[in-house]
Design an enzyme around this catalytic site. Structure first.
Site, PDB file in Angstrom:
ATOM      1  N   ASN A 175      59.117  -4.089 -15.551  1.00 61.57           N
ATOM      2  CA  ASN A 175      59.251  -3.720 -16.965  1.00 61.57           C
ATOM      3  C   ASN A 175      60.202  -4.650 -17.699  1.00 61.57           C
ATOM      4  O   ASN A 175      59.939  -5.065 -18.839  1.00 61.57           O
ATOM      5  CB  ASN A 175      59.761  -2.276 -17.080  1.00 61.57           C
ATOM      6  CG  ASN A 175      58.655  -1.250 -16.917  1.00 61.57           C
ATOM      7  OD1 ASN A 175      57.488  -1.525 -17.187  1.00 61.57           O
ATOM      8  ND2 ASN A 175      59.012  -0.062 -16.467  1.00 61.57           N
ATOM      9  N   GLU A 189      56.834   5.676 -11.559  1.00 62.42           N
ATOM     10  CA  GLU A 189      56.073   4.813 -10.657  1.00 62.42           C
ATOM     11  C   GLU A 189      55.842   5.471  -9.304  1.00 62.42           C
ATOM     12  O   GLU A 189      55.571   4.791  -8.311  1.00 62.42           O
ATOM     13  CB  GLU A 189      56.793   3.469 -10.465  1.00 62.42           C
ATOM     14  CG  GLU A 189      58.117   3.528  -9.727  1.00 62.42           C
ATOM     15  CD  GLU A 189      59.323   3.806 -10.625  1.00 62.42           C
ATOM     16  OE1 GLU A 189      60.438   3.432 -10.229  1.00 62.42           O
ATOM     17  OE2 GLU A 189      59.147   4.386 -11.716  1.00 62.42           O
TER      18      GLU A 189
END
Length: 301
Positions: A186, A221
């Site tokens: 990210n 995740e």
């Protein structure tokens, strides 16, 4: 007994009720005349369910699928299909009928599907029931990846625990899987790319999951895989295939060299154990996989 079996076979074939039998791999093994007519099947055809849905959607036959993208719909539908001992839902078909469909699943994965015509119900009631069915599906589906969400997965885990308590010698495993260094992805490439990686992961794992297994995203995740009637050695073989498939992924077209990995913790359900307890043991195994270098599976007996 032979006469009864023959009479039953005749009635099934002549019935206006749709009847079909799928094996543990979701391949059609039997369908009566009503089912074959509705879903455009020749008498000797035995396609996989996904193949049948794809073919009929392209031809404008069978189930009406109200989705912009067929593959996204398919992942979502397969995340619910055959996961519970019994499920009932409603569906529209291209010939204008509205069907009440039930799925009855045996422990080895074979599934009986029976559908009845409920088109006669009032349109107002039909709209309410369709809205309810849509809301139920949405409440069980992860919005980003289209696989099952935490709510569905925790209910599936409770179902596995209850079945283990009621069926002698029932076995099962759960695995918690976490993408490695996801925050770094990210930070380096942006959250949109991070979302793309999550979608890629879900799409790569989904084909490796058996129909009776449940696979879903339980947060961020982190994902969970529930493997009914599976011992540790069998579960480990499945997870090894998952790890291998992910290692080969190259999901960012603008960065062809980019790759990612995942870590996994696998636990076998013990007699008398609660869902919370087996989840905690799988989570502990995941922690050890992370601590020992990532991109690996750790097992707790």
């Amino acid at each position: 007994m032979t006469q009864i079996s023959e009479r039953l076979a005749e009635l099934q074939e002549e019935s206006v009720v749709l009847i079909a039998l799928y094996d543990q791999d979701d391949r059609l093994r039997y369908a009566n005349a009503a089912f074959r007519s509705t879903f455009a099947l020749e008498p000797d055809e035995c396609p996989f369910w996904a193949e049948l849905m794809r073919r009929n959607t392209s031809a404008g036959k069978g189930t009406i699928i109200r989705a912009a993208d067929f593959d996204t719909w398919l992942v979502s539908a397969q995340s619910r299909r055959g996961k519970l001992p019994f499920r009932a839902f409603e569906t529209d078909v291209a010939d204008g009928r509205w069907l009440w469909m039930t799925e009855t699943v045996q422990s080895d994965g074979w599934m009986l599907c029976i559908a009845s015509d409920i088109t006669h119900l009032k349109a107002s009631e039909r709209d309410v029931r369709q809205d309810r069915d849509f809301a139920l599906k949405a409440s069980q589906t992860d919005e980003l990846t289209s696989i099952s969400n935490r709510r569905f997965m925790m209910a599936a885990l409770e179902s596995l625990v209850q079945r283990q308590a009621s069926v002698e010698a029932a076995r099962g495993c759960i695995c918690i899987i976490d993408l490695d260094f996801f925050k770094r992805i990210n930070d380096l490439y942006g959250h949109q790319t991070g979302d793309d990686v999550l979608i890629d992961f879900a799409r790569r794992v989904h084909p490796l999951v058996r129909r009776r297994d449940s696979f879903g995203r339980i947060g961020g995740e982190e994902f969970m895989l529930i493997l009914p009637d599976t011992v540790l050695t069998q579960g480990a073989a499945i997870i090894d295939r998952v790890l291998s498939a992910v290692r080969g992924a190259r999901p960012i077209r603008s960065v062809p060299a980019f790759s990612y990995t995942c870590s996994a913790g696998l636990a076998e359900l013990h007699a008398g154990e609660t869902a919370r307890e087996v989840y905690a043991r799988a989570d502990e195994a995941l922690y050890h996989a992370k601590q020992s270098g990532r991109d690996r599976l750790r097992i707790v007996a």
